[in-house]
Motif scaffolding. Structure first.
Motif, PDB file in Angstrom:
ATOM      1  N   THR A 148       1.194  -1.391   0.100  1.00 37.42           N
ATOM      2  CA  THR A 148       0.010   0.492  -0.121  1.00 37.42           C
ATOM      3  C   THR A 148       1.080   1.299  -0.082  1.00 37.42           C
ATOM      4  OG1 THR A 148      -1.556  -1.018   1.258  1.00 37.42           O
ATOM      5  CG2 THR A 148      -1.274   1.501   1.366  1.00 37.42           C
ATOM      6  N   GLN A 149       2.282   1.247   0.741  1.00 33.73           N
ATOM      7  CA  GLN A 149       3.217   2.561   0.619  1.00 33.73           C
ATOM      8  C   GLN A 149       3.532   2.505  -0.037  1.00 33.73           C
ATOM      9  OE1 GLN A 149       5.621   1.694   3.825  1.00 33.73           O
ATOM     10  NE2 GLN A 149       6.318   3.376   3.368  1.00 33.73           N
ATOM     11  N   LYS A 150       3.977   1.146  -1.328  1.00 37.25           N
ATOM     12  CA  LYS A 150       4.508   1.250  -2.673  1.00 37.25           C
ATOM     13  C   LYS A 150       3.298   1.792  -3.324  1.00 37.25           C
ATOM     14  CE  LYS A 150       8.422  -2.172  -1.675  1.00 37.25           C
ATOM     15  NZ  LYS A 150       8.166  -3.105  -2.299  1.00 37.25           N
ATOM     16  N   LEU A 151       1.942   1.272  -3.563  1.00 36.36           N
ATOM     17  CA  LEU A 151       1.389   2.302  -4.956  1.00 36.36           C
ATOM     18  C   LEU A 151       0.843   3.808  -3.651  1.00 36.36           C
ATOM     19  CD1 LEU A 151      -0.837   1.056  -6.347  1.00 36.36           C
ATOM     20  CD2 LEU A 151      -2.395   0.562  -5.082  1.00 36.36           C
ATOM     21  N   ALA A 152       0.504   3.973  -2.996  1.00 35.08           N
ATOM     22  CA  ALA A 152       0.804   5.634  -2.473  1.00 35.08           C
ATOM     23  C   ALA A 152       2.081   6.353  -3.299  1.00 35.08           C
ATOM     24  CB  ALA A 152       0.460   5.491  -1.189  1.00 35.08           C
ATOM     25  N   GLN A 153       2.864   6.045  -3.468  1.00 38.63           N
ATOM     26  CA  GLN A 153       4.521   6.291  -4.100  1.00 38.63           C
ATOM     27  C   GLN A 153       3.631   6.692  -5.334  1.00 38.63           C
ATOM     28  OE1 GLN A 153       7.760   4.968  -2.547  1.00 38.63           O
ATOM     29  NE2 GLN A 153       7.927   4.917  -0.547  1.00 38.63           N
ATOM     30  N   LEU A 154       3.628   5.439  -6.119  1.00 32.56           N
ATOM     31  CA  LEU A 154       3.324   5.085  -7.681  1.00 32.56           C
ATOM     32  C   LEU A 154       2.362   6.115  -7.647  1.00 32.56           C
ATOM     33  CD1 LEU A 154       3.585   1.702  -7.916  1.00 32.56           C
ATOM     34  CD2 LEU A 154       4.997   3.153  -9.318  1.00 32.56           C
ATOM     35  N   LYS A 155       1.237   6.324  -6.957  1.00 30.09           N
ATOM     36  CA  LYS A 155      -0.040   7.197  -7.732  1.00 30.09           C
ATOM     37  C   LYS A 155       1.008   8.236  -6.992  1.00 30.09           C
ATOM     38  CE  LYS A 155      -3.336   4.733  -5.754  1.00 30.09           C
ATOM     39  NZ  LYS A 155      -5.119   4.832  -4.535  1.00 30.09           N
ATOM     40  N   VAL A 156       1.767   9.246  -6.477  1.00 32.74           N
ATOM     41  CA  VAL A 156       2.568  10.440  -6.292  1.00 32.74           C
ATOM     42  C   VAL A 156       3.104  10.817  -7.762  1.00 32.74           C
ATOM     43  CG1 VAL A 156       4.077  12.367  -4.873  1.00 32.74           C
ATOM     44  CG2 VAL A 156       2.346  10.051  -3.926  1.00 32.74           C
ATOM     45  N   GLU A 157       3.550   9.663  -8.205  1.00 34.18           N
ATOM     46  CA  GLU A 157       4.370  10.078  -9.227  1.00 34.18           C
ATOM     47  C   GLU A 157       3.043  10.007 -10.071  1.00 34.18           C
ATOM     48  OE1 GLU A 157       7.093   6.736  -9.464  1.00 34.18           O
ATOM     49  OE2 GLU A 157       8.454   7.248  -7.475  1.00 34.18           O
ATOM     50  N   ILE A 158       2.684   9.533 -10.814  1.00 32.14           N
ATOM     51  CA  ILE A 158       1.300   9.567 -11.954  1.00 32.14           C
ATOM     52  C   ILE A 158       1.010  10.895 -11.607  1.00 32.14           C
ATOM     53  CG2 ILE A 158      -0.087   8.878 -12.675  1.00 32.14           C
ATOM     54  CD1 ILE A 158       0.529   5.527 -11.812  1.00 32.14           C
ATOM     55  N   THR A 159       1.180  11.257 -10.573  1.00 32.78           N
ATOM     56  CA  THR A 159      -0.092  12.805 -10.680  1.00 32.78           C
ATOM     57  C   THR A 159       1.231  14.003 -10.847  1.00 32.78           C
ATOM     58  OG1 THR A 159      -0.785  12.006  -8.590  1.00 32.78           O
ATOM     59  CG2 THR A 159      -0.962  14.381  -8.877  1.00 32.78           C
ATOM     60  N   ASN A 160       2.483  13.775 -10.140  1.00 37.74           N
ATOM     61  CA  ASN A 160       3.675  14.733 -11.418  1.00 37.74           C
ATOM     62  C   ASN A 160       3.984  14.568 -12.735  1.00 37.74           C
ATOM     63  OD1 ASN A 160       3.946  15.149  -8.115  1.00 37.74           O
ATOM     64  ND2 ASN A 160       5.945  14.009  -7.900  1.00 37.74           N
ATOM     65  N   LEU A 161       3.627  13.334 -12.950  1.00 34.35           N
ATOM     66  CA  LEU A 161       3.802  13.035 -14.830  1.00 34.35           C
ATOM     67  C   LEU A 161       2.735  14.295 -14.688  1.00 34.35           C
ATOM     68  CD1 LEU A 161       5.398   9.427 -14.754  1.00 34.35           C
ATOM     69  CD2 LEU A 161       6.034  11.946 -15.296  1.00 34.35           C
ATOM     70  N   LYS A 162       1.560  13.869 -14.562  1.00 35.97           N
ATOM     71  CA  LYS A 162       0.178  14.117 -15.044  1.00 35.97           C
ATOM     72  C   LYS A 162       0.555  15.814 -15.080  1.00 35.97           C
ATOM     73  CE  LYS A 162      -3.001  10.753 -14.435  1.00 35.97           C
ATOM     74  NZ  LYS A 162      -4.714  10.560 -13.452  1.00 35.97           N
ATOM     75  N   GLU A 163       1.220  16.074 -14.118  1.00 36.63           N
ATOM     76  CA  GLU A 163       1.149  17.835 -14.524  1.00 36.63           C
ATOM     77  C   GLU A 163       2.197  18.489 -14.894  1.00 36.63           C
ATOM     78  OE1 GLU A 163       2.218  18.466 -10.319  1.00 36.63           O
ATOM     79  OE2 GLU A 163       0.126  18.156  -9.124  1.00 36.63           O
TER      80      GLU A 163
END
Length: 271
Positions: A219-234
């Motif tokens: 769950t912690q790793k998934l949260a980190q990936l979500k943050v990275e995806i959000t950054n990429l979208k930005e």
């Protein structure tokens, strides 16, 4: 005579005490102050001493005048009076030290003097009062002792009855022994089964705890990936808003971003 260690009472107090506590019957009625003052009467004083000895030692007055049965005594009738005086004297000599009076003499019987007689009677009165006080305390203690003894006997009896009841309740009748053995065996088996199930439950709890740990890590790793995806979208949104002078460079950056997105998706799939 040495200094007294006891109080010397008045004549009235002495007369009242000996009339009520020592003498009885006609002797009590006839005993008066005139028997002591101004000059004590020897026969009254002797009788008084005899009654005191009888009260304390159960030595009857008539026993003082008894002549020993010896064959070589001539004219025993002439010795009765002397024996009575001597007997009282000997026993008073033995008794008065208990009253803290130590110099009793024969003259105190045959020709008593007022001061010494009042002192002797005061010593006797003081001793008898002390004796009565201690007797009262003794009777109280005896009464309490009897009550405690009766209470103890009752407790012991009840305790024995309770022990018998406990013995009856804890003893298994012969006709129920087989059933009791079966119950004991079933209880032992149930205990063993319960212990085994507890062990299995503990193992499952350990496994669940391990899975919870792994899930928390993923769950912690998934949260980190979500943050990275959000950054990429930005970043993509920023790039789109910019004017692109070189289409080739834009395409190159887009390809890199697509590659990063693929890598992130692949990582998510692996999770």
């Amino acid at each position: 005579m040495a200094e007294n260690t006891f109080p010397v009472f008045s004549v009235d107090a002495l007369v009242h005490f000996f009339r009520t506590e020592v003498l009885t019957g006609q002797e009590s009625k006839h005993f008066s102050k005139s028997d002591l003052v101004p000059t004590p009467k020897p026969e009254v004083i002797q009788t008084l001493y005899m009654r005191v000895l009888h009260l304390l030692f159960r030595f009857k007055p008539e026993c003082h005048s008894m002549v020993p049965l010896q064959a070589n005594i001539q004219y025993p009738q002439y010795q009765e009076g002397v024996l009575s005086i001597v007997s009282v004297f000997i026993r008073m000599r033995q008794f008065l030290p208990m009253c803290l009076f130590f110099d009793f003499s024969m003259s105190d019987l045959l020709s008593p003097k007022k001061p010494r007689t009042l002192t002797i009677l005061s010593a006797i009165m003081n001793f008898l009062q002390f004796r009565m006080l201690k007797m009262e305390l003794l009777l109280e203690k005896q009464s309490k002792f009897r009550e405690d003894r009766d209470r103890l006997q009752t407790i012991v009896r009840l305790n024995k009855e309770a022990e018998k009841k406990v013995s009856v309740l804890t003893t298994i009748p012969p006709e129920q022994q087989a059933e009791a053995d079966e119950l004991c065996a079933a209880l032992s088996e149930l205990h063993a089964t319960t212990v085994q199930e507890y062990q299995e439950v503990n193992m499952k709890n350990d496994t669940i705890a391990e899975w919870k740990t792994k899930i928390a890590e993923k769950t912690q790793k998934l949260a980190q990936l979500k943050v990275e995806i959000t950054n990429l979208k930005e970043d993509i949104a920023k790039l789109r808003s910019q004017i692109v002078e070189s289409p080739e460079e834009f395409k190159s950056q887009m390809e890199k971003m697509r590659e990063n997105v693929k890598n992130i998706k692949a990582a998510i799939v692996r999770l």
